[in-house]
Design a protein around this motif. Sequence first.
Motif, PDB file in Angstrom:
ATOM      1  N   GLY A 229     -26.225  10.017  31.668  1.00 28.98           N
ATOM      2  CA  GLY A 229     -26.411  11.000  30.609  1.00 28.98           C
ATOM      3  C   GLY A 229     -25.564  10.737  29.386  1.00 28.98           C
ATOM      4  O   GLY A 229     -25.709  11.424  28.367  1.00 28.98           O
ATOM      5  N   ALA A 230     -24.680   9.734  29.443  1.00 30.14           N
ATOM      6  CA  ALA A 230     -23.784   9.450  28.320  1.00 30.14           C
ATOM      7  C   ALA A 230     -24.533   8.939  27.098  1.00 30.14           C
ATOM      8  O   ALA A 230     -24.028   9.031  25.974  1.00 30.14           O
ATOM      9  CB  ALA A 230     -22.725   8.428  28.746  1.00 30.14           C
ATOM     10  N   ALA A 231     -25.752   8.410  27.306  1.00 33.24           N
ATOM     11  CA  ALA A 231     -26.508   7.858  26.181  1.00 33.24           C
ATOM     12  C   ALA A 231     -27.057   8.941  25.261  1.00 33.24           C
ATOM     13  O   ALA A 231     -27.306   8.701  24.079  1.00 33.24           O
ATOM     14  CB  ALA A 231     -27.662   7.006  26.696  1.00 33.24           C
ATOM     15  N   ARG A 232     -27.246  10.124  25.775  1.00 32.90           N
ATOM     16  CA  ARG A 232     -27.929  11.176  25.035  1.00 32.90           C
ATOM     17  C   ARG A 232     -27.056  11.724  23.908  1.00 32.90           C
ATOM     18  O   ARG A 232     -25.871  12.018  24.098  1.00 32.90           O
ATOM     19  CB  ARG A 232     -28.320  12.317  25.974  1.00 32.90           C
ATOM     20  CG  ARG A 232     -29.119  13.442  25.309  1.00 32.90           C
ATOM     21  CD  ARG A 232     -29.301  14.599  26.278  1.00 32.90           C
ATOM     22  NE  ARG A 232     -29.944  14.131  27.500  1.00 32.90           N
ATOM     23  CZ  ARG A 232     -31.260  14.033  27.647  1.00 32.90           C
ATOM     24  NH1 ARG A 232     -32.063  14.366  26.647  1.00 32.90           N
ATOM     25  NH2 ARG A 232     -31.776  13.613  28.781  1.00 32.90           N
ATOM     26  N   VAL A 233     -27.650  11.896  22.734  1.00 32.96           N
ATOM     27  CA  VAL A 233     -26.973  12.546  21.623  1.00 32.96           C
ATOM     28  C   VAL A 233     -27.826  13.723  21.159  1.00 32.96           C
ATOM     29  O   VAL A 233     -29.060  13.682  21.229  1.00 32.96           O
ATOM     30  CB  VAL A 233     -26.710  11.582  20.445  1.00 32.96           C
ATOM     31  CG1 VAL A 233     -25.771  10.467  20.858  1.00 32.96           C
ATOM     32  CG2 VAL A 233     -28.016  11.014  19.900  1.00 32.96           C
ATOM     33  N   ALA A 234     -27.163  14.772  20.691  1.00 36.97           N
ATOM     34  CA  ALA A 234     -27.860  15.959  20.202  1.00 36.97           C
ATOM     35  C   ALA A 234     -27.921  16.007  18.686  1.00 36.97           C
ATOM     36  O   ALA A 234     -28.766  16.699  18.116  1.00 36.97           O
ATOM     37  CB  ALA A 234     -27.180  17.222  20.732  1.00 36.97           C
ATOM     38  N   VAL A 235     -27.004  15.264  18.036  1.00 37.40           N
ATOM     39  CA  VAL A 235     -26.927  15.271  16.574  1.00 37.40           C
ATOM     40  C   VAL A 235     -26.753  13.841  16.091  1.00 37.40           C
ATOM     41  O   VAL A 235     -25.971  13.066  16.664  1.00 37.40           O
ATOM     42  CB  VAL A 235     -25.757  16.145  16.080  1.00 37.40           C
ATOM     43  CG1 VAL A 235     -25.669  16.104  14.555  1.00 37.40           C
ATOM     44  CG2 VAL A 235     -25.918  17.581  16.567  1.00 37.40           C
ATOM     45  N   LEU A 236     -27.477  13.474  15.036  1.00 39.78           N
ATOM     46  CA  LEU A 236     -27.334  12.176  14.393  1.00 39.78           C
ATOM     47  C   LEU A 236     -27.128  12.372  12.900  1.00 39.78           C
ATOM     48  O   LEU A 236     -27.575  13.380  12.319  1.00 39.78           O
ATOM     49  CB  LEU A 236     -28.587  11.321  14.620  1.00 39.78           C
ATOM     50  CG  LEU A 236     -28.809  10.752  16.025  1.00 39.78           C
ATOM     51  CD1 LEU A 236     -30.210  10.164  16.132  1.00 39.78           C
ATOM     52  CD2 LEU A 236     -27.761   9.708  16.369  1.00 39.78           C
ATOM     53  N   ALA A 237     -26.478  11.381  12.282  1.00 42.32           N
ATOM     54  CA  ALA A 237     -26.341  11.391  10.825  1.00 42.32           C
ATOM     55  C   ALA A 237     -27.646  10.904  10.192  1.00 42.32           C
ATOM     56  O   ALA A 237     -28.451  10.215  10.826  1.00 42.32           O
ATOM     57  CB  ALA A 237     -25.184  10.498  10.403  1.00 42.32           C
ATOM     58  N   LEU A 238     -27.833  11.246   8.936  1.00 46.34           N
ATOM     59  CA  LEU A 238     -29.084  10.912   8.251  1.00 46.34           C
ATOM     60  C   LEU A 238     -29.280   9.412   8.064  1.00 46.34           C
ATOM     61  O   LEU A 238     -30.406   8.960   7.844  1.00 46.34           O
ATOM     62  CB  LEU A 238     -29.147  11.618   6.894  1.00 46.34           C
ATOM     63  CG  LEU A 238     -29.076  13.158   6.945  1.00 46.34           C
ATOM     64  CD1 LEU A 238     -29.203  13.727   5.538  1.00 46.34           C
ATOM     65  CD2 LEU A 238     -30.144  13.724   7.854  1.00 46.34           C
ATOM     66  N   ASP A 239     -28.191   8.625   8.162  1.00 45.79           N
ATOM     67  CA  ASP A 239     -28.318   7.176   8.026  1.00 45.79           C
ATOM     68  C   ASP A 239     -28.210   6.446   9.368  1.00 45.79           C
ATOM     69  O   ASP A 239     -28.144   5.221   9.402  1.00 45.79           O
ATOM     70  CB  ASP A 239     -27.278   6.635   7.045  1.00 45.79           C
ATOM     71  CG  ASP A 239     -25.843   6.950   7.464  1.00 45.79           C
ATOM     72  OD1 ASP A 239     -25.656   7.710   8.452  1.00 45.79           O
ATOM     73  OD2 ASP A 239     -24.907   6.461   6.799  1.00 45.79           O
ATOM     74  N   ASP A 240     -28.196   7.181  10.481  1.00 47.48           N
ATOM     75  CA  ASP A 240     -28.155   6.554  11.800  1.00 47.48           C
ATOM     76  C   ASP A 240     -29.528   6.000  12.177  1.00 47.48           C
ATOM     77  O   ASP A 240     -30.565   6.534  11.747  1.00 47.48           O
ATOM     78  CB  ASP A 240     -27.754   7.574  12.870  1.00 47.48           C
ATOM     79  CG  ASP A 240     -26.253   7.778  12.968  1.00 47.48           C
ATOM     80  OD1 ASP A 240     -25.502   6.854  12.614  1.00 47.48           O
ATOM     81  OD2 ASP A 240     -25.830   8.874  13.399  1.00 47.48           O
ATOM     82  N   PRO A 241     -29.571   4.943  13.014  1.00 47.97           N
ATOM     83  CA  PRO A 241     -30.854   4.552  13.615  1.00 47.97           C
ATOM     84  C   PRO A 241     -31.382   5.702  14.482  1.00 47.97           C
ATOM     85  O   PRO A 241     -30.601   6.497  15.028  1.00 47.97           O
ATOM     86  CB  PRO A 241     -30.493   3.338  14.476  1.00 47.97           C
ATOM     87  CG  PRO A 241     -29.190   2.856  13.947  1.00 47.97           C
ATOM     88  CD  PRO A 241     -28.465   4.063  13.441  1.00 47.97           C
ATOM     89  N   LEU A 242     -32.675   5.765  14.611  1.00 53.74           N
ATOM     90  CA  LEU A 242     -33.317   6.796  15.431  1.00 53.74           C
ATOM     91  C   LEU A 242     -33.979   6.103  16.616  1.00 53.74           C
ATOM     92  O   LEU A 242     -34.994   5.425  16.463  1.00 53.74           O
ATOM     93  CB  LEU A 242     -34.347   7.559  14.598  1.00 53.74           C
ATOM     94  CG  LEU A 242     -34.980   8.801  15.215  1.00 53.74           C
ATOM     95  CD1 LEU A 242     -33.935   9.875  15.480  1.00 53.74           C
ATOM     96  CD2 LEU A 242     -36.069   9.339  14.296  1.00 53.74           C
ATOM     97  N   VAL A 243     -33.378   6.246  17.798  1.00 53.35           N
ATOM     98  CA  VAL A 243     -33.835   5.528  18.985  1.00 53.35           C
ATOM     99  C   VAL A 243     -34.161   6.528  20.083  1.00 53.35           C
ATOM    100  O   VAL A 243     -33.332   7.380  20.428  1.00 53.35           O
ATOM    101  CB  VAL A 243     -32.763   4.543  19.488  1.00 53.35           C
ATOM    102  CG1 VAL A 243     -33.247   3.840  20.757  1.00 53.35           C
ATOM    103  CG2 VAL A 243     -32.443   3.520  18.407  1.00 53.35           C
TER     104      VAL A 243
END
Length: 323
Positions: A229-243
Amino acid sequence: MRRALLALFALTSAAPTAAEVSFSGAPFLHWPVACTLGETCVIEDYVDADPGPGQSDYACGIKSRDGHRGTDIALPSEAAMQAGVAVLAAAPGTVAAIRDGVPDRRLDDPSDVAGQECGNAVRISHETGHETLYCHLANRTLLVRPGDQVEAGTPIGRIGMSGQTNFPHLHFSVLKEGDVIDPFAPTPATTCETDRPGLWIDPPAYQRAGLFTAGFSRGVPDFADVQSGAARVAVLALDDPLVAYANSFHAEAGDVLRFAVTGPDGPVFAHSVLLQAPQAQTFRAYGKRAPAAGWPEGVYTATIRLERGERLIAVRHAYVTLR
């Protein structure tokens, strides 16, 4: 009424798992959703047959969750939910209790629905001594009231996202004298056979393949991080890759994983992966770098489907906020 409702809501607690009791009567349950398995819905999880830590479904597979006390019948998308999918009484009976007025929403914090984990719900008493419970119904769609007599197939509401859930599904439970009964395997057994006598008049076929999880990450994650479960993110920055990624189990050669990600402005990407060999467990990921101006701010949704030919085997949803 309050006592009946409290008993109804307690069914979503993680405490006792399913009971196996003697059952000598004829099967009496009809399918409780106006959908077709493998086309417009899937069984996401079965009752947990493992009395201790860990999980096992009635066929000794892994299609359950620790302490899960019902059968989850999932829709492939929120769009399907919004179009309206009827929940049906599984057998003739008397409506014993209802709850309505819980909003439909993707849940981030389980404490937000403390005491309302089942969401909008209906409980029906049957002449066999069983009760059936229908959870997570759509807000203000209930069509019955306590004391109403229903027949098998009577519409009682629609599938929603109320209570403790973040995807549209019906949590369907069968009870007998307070114990949760697995409708696929109500009697004790020492084997893992899938053709054991159950409570269904027309038993749905067992499917052992499925999806453990789906999520968003900042890059292609390590499999160990996917599993933990460590891979999961709930928030990303607007310049982050979206995977987006998905973890499947018991896939067969020729199965296809389909990724579809949408954002506040509509579709972001779609991608299909052909699985070349049988896999007890595997994961796949796909994504895109941020555009030069950055991603639009808002909530992004990933829908991952596991398909076998034209048949839908499993579906999972994941969400991330970009800001």
